[in-house]
Write a protein that holds these residues in place. Structure first.
Motif, PDB file in Angstrom:
ATOM      1  N   ARG A 246       2.587   4.291  -2.590  1.00 17.81           N
ATOM      2  CA  ARG A 246       2.998   4.945  -3.837  1.00 17.81           C
ATOM      3  C   ARG A 246       3.289   3.926  -4.941  1.00 17.81           C
ATOM      4  O   ARG A 246       2.960   4.155  -6.109  1.00 17.81           O
ATOM      5  N   THR A 247       3.897   2.824  -4.574  1.00 19.59           N
ATOM      6  CA  THR A 247       4.156   1.776  -5.560  1.00 19.59           C
ATOM      7  C   THR A 247       2.843   1.218  -6.092  1.00 19.59           C
ATOM      8  O   THR A 247       2.683   1.018  -7.298  1.00 19.59           O
TER       9      THR A 247
ATOM     10  N   LYS B 190      -4.585  -1.736  -6.315  1.00 18.68           N
ATOM     11  CA  LYS B 190      -5.385  -1.219  -5.199  1.00 18.68           C
ATOM     12  C   LYS B 190      -5.073  -1.939  -3.893  1.00 18.68           C
ATOM     13  O   LYS B 190      -5.071  -1.348  -2.828  1.00 18.68           O
ATOM     14  N   SER B 191      -4.801  -3.237  -3.971  1.00 22.43           N
ATOM     15  CA  SER B 191      -4.499  -4.020  -2.779  1.00 22.43           C
ATOM     16  C   SER B 191      -3.221  -3.511  -2.105  1.00 22.43           C
ATOM     17  O   SER B 191      -3.162  -3.364  -0.883  1.00 22.43           O
ATOM     18  N   LEU B 192      -2.205  -3.246  -2.892  1.00 24.08           N
ATOM     19  CA  LEU B 192      -0.941  -2.743  -2.354  1.00 24.08           C
ATOM     20  C   LEU B 192      -1.128  -1.352  -1.750  1.00 24.08           C
ATOM     21  O   LEU B 192      -0.546  -1.043  -0.708  1.00 24.08           O
ATOM     22  N   GLN B 193      -1.959  -0.535  -2.377  1.00 24.34           N
ATOM     23  CA  GLN B 193      -2.257   0.788  -1.831  1.00 24.34           C
ATOM     24  C   GLN B 193      -2.911   0.661  -0.454  1.00 24.34           C
ATOM     25  O   GLN B 193      -2.534   1.359   0.485  1.00 24.34           O
TER      26      GLN B 193
ATOM     27  N   GLN C 186       0.843   2.443   7.387  1.00 26.36           N
ATOM     28  CA  GLN C 186       1.052   3.808   7.869  1.00 26.36           C
ATOM     29  C   GLN C 186       0.216   4.069   9.118  1.00 26.36           C
ATOM     30  O   GLN C 186       0.705   4.631  10.100  1.00 26.36           O
ATOM     31  N   ALA C 187      -1.031   3.649   9.073  1.00 25.50           N
ATOM     32  CA  ALA C 187      -1.926   3.861  10.214  1.00 25.50           C
ATOM     33  C   ALA C 187      -1.413   3.117  11.445  1.00 25.50           C
ATOM     34  O   ALA C 187      -1.460   3.646  12.563  1.00 25.50           O
TER      35      ALA C 187
END
Length: 57
Positions: A21-22, A29-32, A39-40
């Motif tokens: 979200r941040t 995009k890298s942080l996403q 999460q995975a």
């Protein structure tokens, strides 16, 4: 399932969601991607622990 492992796995999932979200808010995009990967990892470890638990009984 060991409560400590379960808590740690849920922590990975929550931390990954926060990173994703941040990253989305900042346009990073890298942080996403790192957030989705974390999460995975948490979900996979959670599934492995559930599988181990089912074989114990």
């Amino acid at each position: 399932m060991n409560i400590a492992k379960k808590t740690r796995n849920i922590g990975h999932i929550v931390e990954g969601k926060a990173k994703e979200r941040t990253g989305r808010a900042l346009g990073n995009k890298s942080l996403q991607r790192r957030g989705r990967a974390e999460q995975a990892m948490g979900k996979m470890k959670q599934a492995v622990e559930k599988g181990r638990e089912s074989f114990k009984h």
